[in-house]
Structure formats: structure tokens, C-alpha cells
Design a protein around this motif. Structure first.
Motif, PDB file in Angstrom:
ATOM      1  N   ALA A   1      -2.399   5.761   5.738  1.00 29.43           N
ATOM      2  CA  ALA A   1      -1.538   5.686   4.994  1.00 29.43           C
ATOM      3  C   ALA A   1      -2.021   5.400   3.491  1.00 29.43           C
ATOM      4  CB  ALA A   1      -0.506   4.378   5.307  1.00 29.43           C
ATOM      5  N   CYS A   2      -1.166   5.763   2.690  1.00 26.39           N
ATOM      6  CA  CYS A   2      -1.639   5.371   1.097  1.00 26.39           C
ATOM      7  C   CYS A   2      -0.354   5.746   0.264  1.00 26.39           C
ATOM      8  CB  CYS A   2      -2.877   6.370   0.858  1.00 26.39           C
ATOM      9  SG  CYS A   2      -3.247   6.416  -1.010  1.00 26.39           S
ATOM     10  N   ASN A   3      -0.038   4.788  -0.467  1.00 26.90           N
ATOM     11  CA  ASN A   3       1.088   5.029  -1.557  1.00 26.90           C
ATOM     12  C   ASN A   3       0.789   6.002  -2.474  1.00 26.90           C
ATOM     13  OD1 ASN A   3       2.885   3.399  -0.242  1.00 26.90           O
ATOM     14  ND2 ASN A   3       2.121   1.406  -1.405  1.00 26.90           N
ATOM     15  N   LYS A   4      -0.372   5.916  -2.899  1.00 26.90           N
ATOM     16  CA  LYS A   4      -0.707   7.048  -4.003  1.00 26.90           C
ATOM     17  C   LYS A   4      -0.773   8.282  -3.458  1.00 26.90           C
ATOM     18  CE  LYS A   4      -3.986   5.961  -7.095  1.00 26.90           C
ATOM     19  NZ  LYS A   4      -3.165   6.147  -8.430  1.00 26.90           N
TER      20      LYS A   4
ATOM     21  N   GLY B   1       2.612   2.985   2.502  1.00 28.79           N
ATOM     22  CA  GLY B   1       1.955   1.483   2.175  1.00 28.79           C
ATOM     23  C   GLY B   1       0.643   1.692   1.869  1.00 28.79           C
ATOM     24  N   CYS B   2      -0.095   0.615   1.698  1.00 28.39           N
ATOM     25  CA  CYS B   2      -1.442   0.284   0.950  1.00 28.39           C
ATOM     26  C   CYS B   2      -2.228  -0.573   2.156  1.00 28.39           C
ATOM     27  CB  CYS B   2      -1.246  -0.445  -0.143  1.00 28.39           C
ATOM     28  SG  CYS B   2      -2.902  -0.581  -0.921  1.00 28.39           S
ATOM     29  N   PRO B   3      -3.290   0.297   2.738  1.00 27.00           N
ATOM     30  CA  PRO B   3      -3.845  -0.617   3.874  1.00 27.00           C
ATOM     31  C   PRO B   3      -5.111  -0.988   2.991  1.00 27.00           C
ATOM     32  CG  PRO B   3      -4.177   1.917   4.083  1.00 27.00           C
ATOM     33  CD  PRO B   3      -3.028   1.657   2.903  1.00 27.00           C
ATOM     34  N   ALA B   4      -5.528  -0.978   1.897  1.00 25.61           N
ATOM     35  CA  ALA B   4      -6.531  -1.269   1.017  1.00 25.61           C
ATOM     36  C   ALA B   4      -6.255  -2.875   0.798  1.00 25.61           C
ATOM     37  CB  ALA B   4      -6.671  -0.699  -0.140  1.00 25.61           C
TER      38      ALA B   4
ATOM     39  N   LEU C   1     -12.315  -2.103  -5.307  1.00 24.22           N
ATOM     40  CA  LEU C   1     -11.019  -1.782  -6.157  1.00 24.22           C
ATOM     41  C   LEU C   1     -10.567  -2.722  -7.244  1.00 24.22           C
ATOM     42  CD1 LEU C   1      -9.084  -0.474  -2.943  1.00 24.22           C
ATOM     43  CD2 LEU C   1     -10.641   0.731  -4.556  1.00 24.22           C
TER      44      LEU C   1
ATOM     45  N   CYS D   1     -10.967   5.163  -3.833  1.00 23.93           N
ATOM     46  CA  CYS D   1     -10.277   4.240  -2.856  1.00 23.93           C
ATOM     47  C   CYS D   1     -10.495   5.294  -1.390  1.00 23.93           C
ATOM     48  CB  CYS D   1      -8.903   4.097  -2.870  1.00 23.93           C
ATOM     49  SG  CYS D   1      -8.010   3.216  -1.520  1.00 23.93           S
TER      50      CYS D   1
ATOM     51  N   ALA E   1       2.126  -2.202  -4.525  1.00 25.45           N
ATOM     52  CA  ALA E   1       1.955  -0.710  -4.011  1.00 25.45           C
ATOM     53  C   ALA E   1       0.366  -0.310  -3.984  1.00 25.45           C
ATOM     54  CB  ALA E   1       2.963   0.055  -4.551  1.00 25.45           C
ATOM     55  N   CYS E   2      -0.265  -0.689  -4.941  1.00 24.40           N
ATOM     56  CA  CYS E   2      -1.546  -0.045  -5.255  1.00 24.40           C
ATOM     57  C   CYS E   2      -2.655  -0.848  -6.039  1.00 24.40           C
ATOM     58  CB  CYS E   2      -1.444   1.310  -5.689  1.00 24.40           C
ATOM     59  SG  CYS E   2      -3.010   2.292  -5.826  1.00 24.40           S
TER      60      CYS E   2
ATOM     61  N   THR F   1      -9.085   8.241  -7.953  1.00 27.63           N
ATOM     62  CA  THR F   1      -9.694   7.247  -7.677  1.00 27.63           C
ATOM     63  C   THR F   1     -10.651   7.180  -6.313  1.00 27.63           C
ATOM     64  OG1 THR F   1      -9.388   5.006  -6.671  1.00 27.63           O
ATOM     65  CG2 THR F   1      -7.806   6.364  -6.058  1.00 27.63           C
TER      66      THR F   1
ATOM     67  N   TYR G   1      -9.101   4.937   1.391  1.00 26.30           N
ATOM     68  CA  TYR G   1      -7.752   5.524   2.071  1.00 26.30           C
ATOM     69  C   TYR G   1      -7.103   6.533   1.468  1.00 26.30           C
ATOM     70  CZ  TYR G   1      -8.618   0.756   4.020  1.00 26.30           C
ATOM     71  OH  TYR G   1      -9.296  -0.221   4.724  1.00 26.30           O
ATOM     72  N   PHE G   2      -7.086   6.710   0.059  1.00 27.04           N
ATOM     73  CA  PHE G   2      -6.516   7.888  -0.658  1.00 27.04           C
ATOM     74  C   PHE G   2      -7.198   9.224  -0.195  1.00 27.04           C
ATOM     75  CE2 PHE G   2      -7.139  10.422  -4.267  1.00 27.04           C
ATOM     76  CZ  PHE G   2      -5.791  10.993  -4.721  1.00 27.04           C
TER      77      PHE G   2
END
Ligand SMILES: Cc1cc2nc3c(=O)[nH]c(=O)nc-3n(C[C@H](O)[C@H](O)[C@H](O)COP(=O)(O)OP(=O)(O)OC[C@H]3O[C@@H](n4cnc5c(N)ncnc54)[C@H](O)[C@@H]3O)c2cc1C
Ligand code: SF4
Length: 332
Positions: free
Chosen positions: A134-137, A143-146, A154, A125, A162-163, A123, A127-128
Motif C-alpha cells: 500500500a502507498c498513498n503516494k 494507506g501509508c505503511p511507512a 524518511l 521510500c 498520509a505520507c 522518493t 513502499y513507494f
């Protein structure tokens, strides 16, 4: 970039054995296959991918493109995206695939990028790709700041708490519509996975993106022969005319019989956490006259489960218009 050991695989069993030493084939893998490198090397430079071993698979002879005896199109895992897009069998029989590839990235990138690498790209994204966020992926449980942050590009379909990252590939969308099958060589032998079953939804573990296990080497992809008389197109809507990922895209293929829709296959890009096949909407179109009203109804079905985020509710209507316009292009 973290230091790593580069291995050049000379045969497939050796590549599989190298890959199998990793504890996962998903985020955090300690061994990665290297094809064109246009996704992997970027992510290694960003510190998002940190493999200890990188296995170059470019000498395995996996770059063929041909028609098989059973009529399926064979596409090697390391066939370059440019070669695939311009191949006569693809231009003539699977034009949405050719168009989808040519709508992506740039000429230079398509010359390097490969079939399997494209399917397995990650992706975009932001943040990834930023190891400071932070990024759950990237880091499960962080966490998922997106969700409350920048999410204009997105997904609106297939998201979870979570994503909400979307799958960025154009090629995969066309392959999804064309009922692609992914062929894998793994530690327990060969297996075939329908592209429909290849990607998993994020749910609580967005770091797990596919059904691949450690050592699984994608060897090739096959596409069944298209129905006689099928016409198809790929429509990509984006912020600028080139070198940009899709906000929304649609691969649409249709056959008509006596003026009515006899078969239809379509998939959406830019809006789903995986390339999004629209099976229910397809069923609603079969037997209908190919009218704007019928296409709009199918689009409504397709988007009924959409869960827009703070910045991307515009994608719901944009996706519906994209579907209608793609089908109008195909039938006119
Ligand atoms: C600036 C830029 C713009 C772009 N724009 C677009 C766009 O508009 N549309 C679009 O669709 N794409 C776009 N892309 C993405 C591009 O299409 C992908 O980076 C490319 O297709 C990846 O292919 P690759 O061969 O380079 O993969 P690699 O980077 O070599 O590999 C990617 C992943 O696949 C794994 N892998 C590769 N081959 C195999 C195999 N045979 N078996 C198992 N695992 C394997 C690797 O280990 C790695 O994890 C863009 C990329 C860039 C950098
Ligand atoms: S949307 Fe997914 S990839 Fe993006 S920050 Fe959230 S968890 Fe990470």
C-alpha cells in the motif's frame, strides 16, 4: 514493464502538446517526458510508473549553461548533472551546488542525469517503489505503511498523516538555498516558478508533488547572481561515504560584513518532504556574530517543527549538528 510508445520530440511545442494529452503531470501520468531516464526507467521497470507514451526531450537543445545578460545563471533542463557540477561558473559562483551534485549518485549516473530530471526525481521510500505494498503516494487512499514500518530514512519536516516520504535530491537542496527559479513552457505559454513554490506538501494528496500541469515542460532553471563575497558549502551526512542518499544534508551560504553576518541562505535535505528552506532561521542569523552558539540557535529554530517517526528521531539532533558544522565550515 508495461508496453509503451516512445516518441522523439523535435521541437518544444510538439513535446508540450504530447504531454498535455495526459490527465495529470503527477503520479499516474499516462505521458512522461524522458530526459536521462535514471529515475523514470527504474520506476517503469518496477511498475510504479506506467506511462502509455514516453516523449524523449533530448533533442530539444535544452542543455545550455551560461550567464544571462541580467547576470542570472541559465541552466538548461537537459544539461547533464556532471556538466553542471564541473562548469566554471558553478564551481566559482555556486560552489554548494557543485558540491551537492558531486555528493549524489555515481559518476555514470551524473553523466546521464539532467537538471529537470533531478528536480523531479521521486522518493526512495521502499513502499513507494514496491507495487505490492500500500502507498498513498502511488495509490491514493491505500494507506501509508511507512508510518508504523520502516521509516529510518524518511522525513521529519512537512509530513502529514498520509505520507512521510522525504525528497531525495541533493541538487535541489542547493538550488533551494540559491533562490532558483524554474522556467516552464506549457499549453498556455511560458511561466516562471520559484523553486520555493514548485513543490507541494503531501497533506492528504501525496501523489501530487509539484505545481506542474499536463504538458508543462521544464525548459531551464535560473539562479540569481550571488551576493558579493558569498561563501557556501554543502554538507551531506549519510550511512556510507559514496553512492548513498542523505540522512541529513545542508546547503549553507553566508556573507560577512565587519565580522557580522550580513546575509545568509540555507536549506536542508534528507529531512523534509520537499527540499527544506530555512527562512525563519536565516532571519535569526542576520546581524549576529558567526559563532557556534548563533548557528546552534538557528538550527533549533529550523527543527522546532520536526515530527520524528518511530525510527528516525536521531535525525533531529543530526540535522542540528549538520547545520552548525556546515556554517562553521563556511566561515572558517
Ligand atoms: C542508484 C542511484 C543512486 C542515486 N543517488 C542519488 C543521490 O545520492 N542524490 C541524488 O540527488 N540523486 C540520486 N539519484 C537520483 C538521480 O539523481 C536521478 O535519478 C536523476 O537526477 C534523474 O534525472 P534524469 O534526467 O535521469 O530524469 P528522468 O528519469 O529522465 O526523469 C525523471 C522525471 O522527471 C520528468 N522530467 C524530466 N525532464 C523533464 C522536463 N524537462 N520537464 C518536465 N518533466 C521532466 C520525467 O518525466 C520523470 O518523471 C540516484 C539514482 C540512482 C538510480
Ligand atoms: S511515506 Fe509516502 S511514499 Fe512512503 S509508503 Fe507512506 S505514502 Fe507511500
Amino acid at each position: 514493464m508495461r508496453s509503451f510508445h516512445l516518441v522523439r520530440a523535435n521541437d518544444r511545442p510538439a513535446a508540450v502538446a504530447e504531454g498535455a494529452a495526459s490527465h495529470t503531470a503527477q503520479q499516474g501520468a499516462s505521458v512522461r517526458f524522458l530526459a536521462g531516464g535514471t529515475t523514470l526507467v527504474d520506476l517503469m521497470k518496477l511498475g510504479v510508473e506506467r506511462p502509455e507514451r514516453v516523449v524523449d526531450i533530448n533533442r530539444l537543445g535544452l542543455d545550455g549553461i551560461h550567464k544571462q545578460a541580467n547576470g542570472d545563471l541559465f541552466i538548461g533542463a537537459t544539461a547533464r548533472n556532471s556538466d553542471l557540477a564541473h562548469h566554471p561558473l558553478v564551481r566559482d559562483g555556486y560552489s554548494a551546488l557543485s558540491q551537492a551534485i558531486l555528493a549524489g549518485a555515481s559518476t555514470q549516473l551524473r553523466n546521464a542525469a539532467t537538471t529537470a530530471g533531478n528536480l523531479l526525481q521521486r522518493t526512495r521510500c521502499m513502499y513507494f517503489r514496491d507495487s505490492a505494498s500500500a502507498c498513498n503516494k502511488r495509490t491514493p487512499g491505500s494507506g501509508c505503511p511507512a508510518i508504523t514500518g520502516t521509516n529510518r530514512m524518511l522525513a521529519i519536516l512537512g509530513t502529514s498523516e498520509a505520507c512521510i516520504a522525504n525528497h531525495p535530491s541533493d541538487m535541489a537542496v542547493a538550488m533551494m538555498a540559491y533562490d532558483a527559479v524554474v522556467h516552464v513552457q506549457g499549453v498556455s505559454g511560458d511561466r516562471q516558478i520559484r523553486l520555493m513554490d514548485f513543490y507541494v506538501l503531501p497533506q492528504q494528496r501525496p501523489d501530487i508533488e509539484t505545481v506542474l500541469a499536463p504538458g508543462d515542460l521544464v525548459t531551464h532553471v535560473t539562479l540569481p547572481p550571488p551576493p558579493a563575497g558569498e561563501r557556501s558549502t554543502y554538507l551531506k551526512l549519510r550511512d556510507r561515504a559514496s553512492y548513498e542518499f542523505a540522512l541529513v544534508s545542508a546547503a549553507a551560504a553566508i556573507t560577512l560584513s565587519n565580522g557580522m553576518i550580513a546575509s545568509v541562505r540555507f536549506a536542508l535535505g534528507g529531512v523534509g518532504t520537499r527540499p527544506w528552506r530555512a527562512s525563519e532561521a536565516e532571519r535569526a542569523l542576520v546581524g549576529q556574530a558567526p559563532s557556534e552558539e548563533a548557528f546552534r540557535k538557528a538550527a533549533e529554530i529550523c527543527l522546532k517543527g520536526a515530527r520524528p517517526q518511530t525510527q528516525n528521531s536521531f535525525k533531529v539532533e543530526l540535522a542540528k549538528r549538520c547545520i552548525v558544522h556546515a556554517f562553521k565550515q563556511v566561515v572558517h
